[in-house]
Design an enzyme around this catalytic site. Structure first.
Site, PDB file in Angstrom:
ATOM      1  N   ASN A 112     -12.611  -2.705   3.090  1.00 24.28           N
ATOM      2  CA  ASN A 112     -13.488  -1.963   3.311  1.00 24.28           C
ATOM      3  C   ASN A 112     -14.599  -1.621   2.004  1.00 24.28           C
ATOM      4  OD1 ASN A 112     -12.027  -0.457   5.356  1.00 24.28           O
ATOM      5  ND2 ASN A 112     -10.654   0.337   3.994  1.00 24.28           N
ATOM      6  N   ASP A 115       0.612  -1.127  -0.055  1.00 30.29           N
ATOM      7  CA  ASP A 115      -0.078  -0.186  -0.120  1.00 30.29           C
ATOM      8  C   ASP A 115       1.111   1.274   0.170  1.00 30.29           C
ATOM      9  OD1 ASP A 115      -3.227   0.571   1.084  1.00 30.29           O
ATOM     10  OD2 ASP A 115      -1.773   2.195   1.088  1.00 30.29           O
ATOM     11  N   HIS A 121     -10.301  -5.022  -3.135  1.00 30.16           N
ATOM     12  CA  HIS A 121      -8.985  -5.590  -2.625  1.00 30.16           C
ATOM     13  C   HIS A 121      -8.933  -5.662  -1.214  1.00 30.16           C
ATOM     14  CE1 HIS A 121      -9.937  -0.979  -2.213  1.00 30.16           C
ATOM     15  NE2 HIS A 121      -9.243  -1.156  -1.273  1.00 30.16           N
ATOM     16  N   GLY A 160     -14.879   3.828   4.151  1.00 29.58           N
ATOM     17  CA  GLY A 160     -13.645   4.185   4.005  1.00 29.58           C
ATOM     18  C   GLY A 160     -13.030   3.633   2.749  1.00 29.58           C
TER      19      GLY A 160
HETATM   20  P1  AMP Z   1      -9.595   1.757   0.306  1.00 28.11           P
HETATM   21  O1  AMP Z   1      -9.387   2.920   1.065  1.00 28.11           O
HETATM   22  O2  AMP Z   1      -9.920   0.481   1.263  1.00 28.11           O
HETATM   23  O3  AMP Z   1     -10.355   1.884  -0.905  1.00 28.11           O
HETATM   24  O4  AMP Z   1      -8.156   1.419   0.129  1.00 28.11           O
HETATM   25  C1  AMP Z   1      -7.556   1.891  -1.237  1.00 28.11           C
HETATM   26  C2  AMP Z   1      -6.009   1.735  -0.889  1.00 28.11           C
HETATM   27  O5  AMP Z   1      -5.274   1.849  -1.892  1.00 28.11           O
HETATM   28  C3  AMP Z   1      -5.446   2.957   0.072  1.00 28.11           C
HETATM   29  O6  AMP Z   1      -4.961   2.305   1.240  1.00 28.11           O
HETATM   30  C4  AMP Z   1      -4.401   3.581  -0.643  1.00 28.11           C
HETATM   31  O7  AMP Z   1      -3.210   4.107   0.014  1.00 28.11           O
HETATM   32  C5  AMP Z   1      -4.097   2.509  -1.583  1.00 28.11           C
HETATM   33  N1  AMP Z   1      -3.481   3.222  -3.128  1.00 28.11           N
HETATM   34  C6  AMP Z   1      -3.919   3.989  -3.847  1.00 28.11           C
HETATM   35  N2  AMP Z   1      -3.256   4.201  -4.948  1.00 28.11           N
HETATM   36  C7  AMP Z   1      -2.023   3.173  -4.666  1.00 28.11           C
HETATM   37  C8  AMP Z   1      -0.963   3.095  -5.658  1.00 28.11           C
HETATM   38  N3  AMP Z   1      -0.754   3.733  -6.627  1.00 28.11           N
HETATM   39  N4  AMP Z   1       0.038   1.906  -5.114  1.00 28.11           N
HETATM   40  C9  AMP Z   1      -0.556   1.451  -3.943  1.00 28.11           C
HETATM   41  N5  AMP Z   1      -1.499   1.703  -3.017  1.00 28.11           N
HETATM   42  C10 AMP Z   1      -2.209   2.571  -3.339  1.00 28.11           C
END
Ligand code: AMP
Length: 115
Positions: A87, A31, A100, A93
């Site tokens: 989430n 992440d 994922h 969130g």
């Molecule tokens: P959610 O809030 O459960 O939808 O999680 C989305 C996650 O994606 C967040 O924790 C972000 O930090 C992560 N995220 C967004 N863009 C990227 C990226 N390019 N590479 C890795 N993680 C990412």
């Protein structure tokens, strides 16, 4: 079918990510904004499902594969214990609408999130 997201671009190699696991069906990468010593995302390659409810209903074997990859990552990067978070929905969130799993491990507080 989920709309294209940042994860679609990672799967296509258009946005860089350090791929830690890749199978025919899933990839895992750290992440960008880690919330624990180990914070890895496991995602299916398909863009068909935007949340875990849809995934579980349509393809439980793919969900089981995600859980198996989470366990493998927790064993490789920490002591094998892990917290698995999906989430589901904006008010819970979720910001990326491509299902994922967040795998959190290593130096977690020794309490669960609930109870
Ligand atoms: P959610 O809030 O459960 O939808 O999680 C989305 C996650 O994606 C967040 O924790 C972000 O930090 C992560 N995220 C967004 N863009 C990227 C990226 N390019 N590479 C890795 N993680 C990412």
């Amino acid at each position: 079918m989920a709309a294209d997201t940042v994860f679609t671009k990672i799967i296509a190699g258009e946005i860089p990510a350090k791929i830690l696991v890749e199978t025919e069906n899933v990839i895992a990468f750290p992440d960008l904004n880690p919330q624990a010593k180990v914070h890895i995302l496991v995602i299916p390659k398909t863009t068909e499902y935007d949340n875990v409810t849809q995934l579980a209903a349509a393809d439980p074997a793919l969900l089981a594969e995600i859980v198996g990859v989470a366990q493998k990552l927790a064993s490789e990067h920490a002591n094998g214990d892990y917290r698995l978070i999906f989430n589901s929905g904006a008010s819970a969130g979720q910001t990326v609408f491509h299902v994922h799993a967040h795998v959190l491990a290593g130096d977690l507080e020794e309490r669960s999130l609930v109870g």
